[in-house]
Design a protein around this motif. Sequence first.
Motif, PDB file in Angstrom:
ATOM      1  N   UNK A 169      -4.720 -14.273  -2.550  1.00  9.53           N
ATOM      2  CA  UNK A 169      -4.251 -15.520  -1.942  1.00  9.53           C
ATOM      3  C   UNK A 169      -5.278 -16.632  -2.091  1.00  9.53           C
ATOM      4  N   UNK A 170      -4.773 -17.851  -2.201  1.00  9.58           N
ATOM      5  CA  UNK A 170      -5.661 -19.013  -2.242  1.00  9.58           C
ATOM      6  C   UNK A 170      -6.410 -19.207  -0.921  1.00  9.58           C
ATOM      7  N   UNK A 171      -5.976 -18.527   0.141  1.00  7.25           N
ATOM      8  CA  UNK A 171      -6.652 -18.668   1.428  1.00  7.25           C
ATOM      9  C   UNK A 171      -8.079 -18.116   1.419  1.00  7.25           C
ATOM     10  N   UNK A 172      -8.443 -17.361   0.376  1.00  4.54           N
ATOM     11  CA  UNK A 172      -9.835 -16.925   0.274  1.00  4.54           C
ATOM     12  C   UNK A 172     -10.762 -18.137   0.138  1.00  4.54           C
TER      13      UNK A 172
ATOM     14  N   UNK B 131      -9.469 -30.194  -7.342  1.00  4.88           N
ATOM     15  CA  UNK B 131      -8.865 -28.923  -7.754  1.00  4.88           C
ATOM     16  C   UNK B 131      -9.921 -27.860  -8.057  1.00  4.88           C
ATOM     17  N   UNK B 132      -9.645 -26.635  -7.660  1.00 10.94           N
ATOM     18  CA  UNK B 132     -10.628 -25.548  -7.710  1.00 10.94           C
ATOM     19  C   UNK B 132     -10.527 -24.822  -9.052  1.00 10.94           C
ATOM     20  N   UNK B 133     -11.615 -24.823  -9.799  1.00 11.96           N
ATOM     21  CA  UNK B 133     -11.656 -24.142 -11.095  1.00 11.96           C
ATOM     22  C   UNK B 133     -11.807 -22.634 -10.912  1.00 11.96           C
ATOM     23  N   UNK B 134     -11.460 -21.893 -11.989  1.00  6.79           N
ATOM     24  CA  UNK B 134     -11.500 -20.426 -11.926  1.00  6.79           C
ATOM     25  C   UNK B 134     -12.894 -19.862 -11.701  1.00  6.79           C
TER      26      UNK B 134
ATOM     27  N   UNK C 166       3.272 -26.682  -9.422  1.00  2.00           N
ATOM     28  CA  UNK C 166       2.797 -28.047  -9.599  1.00  2.00           C
ATOM     29  C   UNK C 166       3.045 -28.852  -8.323  1.00  2.00           C
ATOM     30  N   UNK C 167       2.322 -29.931  -8.172  1.00  2.00           N
ATOM     31  CA  UNK C 167       2.445 -30.909  -7.093  1.00  2.00           C
ATOM     32  C   UNK C 167       1.926 -30.385  -5.759  1.00  2.00           C
ATOM     33  N   UNK C 168       0.685 -30.732  -5.416  1.00  2.00           N
ATOM     34  CA  UNK C 168       0.146 -30.357  -4.105  1.00  2.00           C
ATOM     35  C   UNK C 168       1.005 -30.924  -2.970  1.00  2.00           C
TER      36      UNK C 168
ATOM     37  N   UNK D 270      -7.732 -29.131   1.629  1.00  2.00           N
ATOM     38  CA  UNK D 270      -7.040 -29.013   0.346  1.00  2.00           C
ATOM     39  C   UNK D 270      -7.417 -27.697  -0.346  1.00  2.00           C
ATOM     40  N   UNK D 271      -6.380 -26.908  -0.684  1.00  2.00           N
ATOM     41  CA  UNK D 271      -6.579 -25.704  -1.496  1.00  2.00           C
ATOM     42  C   UNK D 271      -5.688 -25.833  -2.732  1.00  2.00           C
ATOM     43  N   UNK D 272      -6.127 -26.648  -3.649  1.00  2.00           N
ATOM     44  CA  UNK D 272      -5.359 -26.913  -4.865  1.00  2.00           C
ATOM     45  C   UNK D 272      -6.050 -26.204  -6.028  1.00  2.00           C
ATOM     46  N   UNK D 273      -5.344 -25.292  -6.668  1.00  2.00           N
ATOM     47  CA  UNK D 273      -5.921 -24.492  -7.741  1.00  2.00           C
ATOM     48  C   UNK D 273      -5.755 -25.197  -9.086  1.00  2.00           C
ATOM     49  N   UNK D 274      -6.838 -25.271  -9.838  1.00  2.00           N
ATOM     50  CA  UNK D 274      -6.786 -25.786 -11.198  1.00  2.00           C
ATOM     51  C   UNK D 274      -6.336 -24.655 -12.117  1.00  2.00           C
ATOM     52  N   UNK D 275      -5.194 -24.802 -12.739  1.00  2.00           N
ATOM     53  CA  UNK D 275      -4.602 -23.725 -13.541  1.00  2.00           C
ATOM     54  C   UNK D 275      -4.745 -23.966 -15.045  1.00  2.00           C
TER      55      UNK D 275
END
Length: 297
Positions: free
Chosen positions: A91-94, A102-105, A206-208, A250-255
């Motif tokens: 989960x992105x909640x980590x 946006x959070x990179x890998x 897509x779209x936070x 904000x927990x937005x993942x960079x994909x």
Amino acid sequence: MKLLILDAGHCLNLALARLVHRRSDTELVIEPGLNIDAARLRELAPMAVIVPPLSAPMEIEPAAVVAHGEGVDACLEACRETDTPLVWCVSDQLYQDGFETPIDEHVIPAPRDESLRRLIAIGDRIRQSHPRHLIVRLGPLFALEGGHAWLSGVIDSLVTGEEVRAAQDVIFCPTSADAVAMALVGMLHQLNCGSNAWGAYHLAGTEPVSAYTFTSMVRTQLSTRLEGLGEQVALGEVKALKHHHDQPLRRVLNCRRVLEAFGVHQKPWRLEVGRLLDEWCQARRPAMSDEGGRSPA
């Protein structure tokens, strides 16, 4: 290609089962829990083992998070012993405190919560001891059925007139379980055919959006569809909650990396929600007819 997925009944499990049923190049074996040992892996000989995500680990009992981690740990040992690739969805909640951008890998989560930190330690062990792995970080999953499905619970509450509470100041990218299933199968086929792109990837819609806006949109679209069916349903209201008074979390993942490595595009969550609501309405029409309800001509 044979895949083994654990935790039967999870919404991702069911999405993979539906997808594989339509394909002739993939076989899916389902185990009921997270308990798997090397002997069972040798018997089944899957191309990979998939562990579905523990959704919303910040919102459940710490004991459940610890139990999930112990199951993943045991699965890792079995995969190492048999040299079976491991796919762990998380989960992105980590990313407990989020990021402004946006959070990179390559950014490894560093949560404050002790039970979440135990999951991070398991991820470290996977990276260090088992090269053939995928750690797939996901936005909040939604589906119509199965455990952790989110959308089904929202619909049920709204239709029964219950108030649905949702955070207005937590921003993320909702993710369709069906889209994740398609992505995982595509990624594993490429890896099975010689790609060496193992590692950590982000996958989200897509779209936070905030949970409140997402839920409100579901309510609006559901109301429109029910009116189209000729039904007058007093839907429950959506109440906005605020947990972060200074600024939204904000927990937005960079994909980007999953696109570059595998050609996997993010699915627009609005389109996926619309598709699932259409499916829900299609299933509702014959049920209403059987109960003597009025269906449109």
